[in-house]
Design a protein around this motif. Structure first.
Motif, PDB file in Angstrom:
ATOM      1  N   GLU A   1      36.296  34.801  40.923  1.00 30.21           N
ATOM      2  CA  GLU A   1      37.701  34.984  41.289  1.00 30.21           C
ATOM      3  C   GLU A   1      38.136  36.446  41.107  1.00 30.21           C
ATOM      4  O   GLU A   1      38.939  36.970  41.886  1.00 30.21           O
TER       5      GLU A   1
ATOM      6  N   ALA B   1      37.074  38.441  44.107  1.00 30.32           N
ATOM      7  CA  ALA B   1      37.926  38.154  45.268  1.00 30.32           C
ATOM      8  C   ALA B   1      39.242  38.928  45.187  1.00 30.32           C
ATOM      9  O   ALA B   1      39.732  39.456  46.196  1.00 30.32           O
ATOM     10  N   VAL B   2      39.812  39.029  43.989  1.00 24.37           N
ATOM     11  CA  VAL B   2      41.072  39.750  43.819  1.00 24.37           C
ATOM     12  C   VAL B   2      40.876  41.247  44.038  1.00 24.37           C
ATOM     13  O   VAL B   2      41.694  41.910  44.693  1.00 24.37           O
TER      14      VAL B   2
ATOM     15  N   ARG C   1      38.552  42.661  45.872  1.00 25.85           N
ATOM     16  CA  ARG C   1      38.319  42.851  47.305  1.00 25.85           C
ATOM     17  C   ARG C   1      39.630  42.802  48.094  1.00 25.85           C
ATOM     18  O   ARG C   1      39.855  43.614  48.995  1.00 25.85           O
ATOM     19  N   ALA C   2      40.487  41.863  47.746  1.00 30.97           N
ATOM     20  CA  ALA C   2      41.776  41.741  48.444  1.00 30.97           C
ATOM     21  C   ALA C   2      42.622  42.993  48.237  1.00 30.97           C
ATOM     22  O   ALA C   2      43.321  43.446  49.156  1.00 30.97           O
ATOM     23  N   GLU C   3      42.572  43.565  47.033  1.00 30.68           N
ATOM     24  CA  GLU C   3      43.345  44.775  46.744  1.00 30.68           C
ATOM     25  C   GLU C   3      42.823  45.954  47.570  1.00 30.68           C
ATOM     26  O   GLU C   3      43.601  46.759  48.088  1.00 30.68           O
TER      27      GLU C   3
ATOM     28  N   GLU D   1      41.249  45.700  50.446  1.00 28.75           N
ATOM     29  CA  GLU D   1      41.576  45.428  51.853  1.00 28.75           C
ATOM     30  C   GLU D   1      43.041  45.703  52.163  1.00 28.75           C
ATOM     31  O   GLU D   1      43.401  45.993  53.308  1.00 28.75           O
ATOM     32  N   ALA D   2      43.905  45.656  51.141  1.00 28.13           N
ATOM     33  CA  ALA D   2      45.333  45.880  51.351  1.00 28.13           C
ATOM     34  C   ALA D   2      45.680  47.365  51.474  1.00 28.13           C
ATOM     35  O   ALA D   2      46.813  47.712  51.809  1.00 28.13           O
TER      36      ALA D   2
ATOM     37  N   GLU E   1      32.813  46.045  50.289  1.00 28.04           N
ATOM     38  CA  GLU E   1      33.957  46.665  50.954  1.00 28.04           C
ATOM     39  C   GLU E   1      33.605  48.093  51.360  1.00 28.04           C
ATOM     40  O   GLU E   1      33.422  48.960  50.520  1.00 28.04           O
TER      41      GLU E   1
END
Length: 230
Positions: free
Chosen positions: A52, A55-56, A58-60, A62-63, A87
């Motif tokens: 998890e 995933a967090v 990676r999301a940061e 991507e943002a 990434e």
């Protein structure tokens, strides 16, 4: 597009731990973001794991519009390493007294199969917390700041320690900040990991140089951002 610094905290922490550092980055015109890893939670039953956390992170990444300098402290080096492998916009990976494990290795394996004897286990058996944080994590940090930091420590989910690192980046420049007086992560181990880095900085700091040597970390990240702009 100017690079953005994405900061990944260590075990038990929250993004608050980077507030002094982010203030200095802002004063230099550098944008930054700080994630909240789901493995760190005030509720031991809600504390999650490495998967998890990755995933967090990676999301940061991507943002963010444009390149990222990904900087991680302590345990945060594990999800940051995995995220940087997946990434493409990570221009540089900075380890701040952080774990730079090999793929296929877990934190628990690195620790020899058990937690330090001073650590506290949650009543539900799902998480742990350092019992000697003043000495181990925050050595050399100003006392009032240490007290506030200790007060804010969360439970850290066990799966953060038992899940194995899935991947490490290839071709991403690495920088390692060696804390030469670190009582929590042996400086000799940091030096082994730093040997793989393109850039190494050594400062007589304890385990939290972003609090005790904030100016040095700011300079290090400023240099990484400058390299990412080229």
């Amino acid at each position: 597009m100017n690079p953005t610094v994405v900061l990944v905290h260590g075990a038990m922490h929250t993004p608050w731990i980077f507030d002094p550092l982010r203030e200095r980055l802002t004063s230099r015109g550098i944008a930054s973001r700080a994630v909240q890893l789901p493995s760190s939670n005030p509720d031991s039953a809600a504390a999650q794991g490495l998967t998890e956390d990755v995933a967090v992170v990676r999301a940061e990444i991507e943002a963010v519009d444009g390149p990222v300098v990904l900087a991680a402290h302590s345990y945060g080096g594990v999800p940051a390493t995995w995220a940087a492998a997946e990434e493409g916009r990570v221009a540089e990976l900075v380890y701040i007294a952080a774990f730079a494990l090999e793929p296929g290795v877990s934190m628990m394996e690195w620790m020899g199969g058990d937690f330090p004897p001073t650590w506290i286990h949650s009543p539900d058996g799902l998480a742990v917390k350092a019992g000697d944080a003043e000495q181990s994590i925050f050595s050399g940090v100003e006392p009032a700041l240490t007290a506030e930091a200790v007060k804010r420590l969360n439970w850290q989910g066990l799966r953060a320690f038992t899940e194995k690192l899935g991947a490490a980046p290839v071709g991403v420049p690495l920088t390692y900040f060696v804390a030469t007086e670190d009582p929590a992560l042996p400086p000799a181990v940091q030096e082994q990991w730093a040997a793989r880095a393109a850039h190494t900085v050594r400062v007589p700091s304890g385990h939290s140089p972003h609090l005790s040597h904030t100016d040095e970390i700011t300079t290090l990240l400023t240099q990484a951002v400058a390299r990412a702009q080229k």
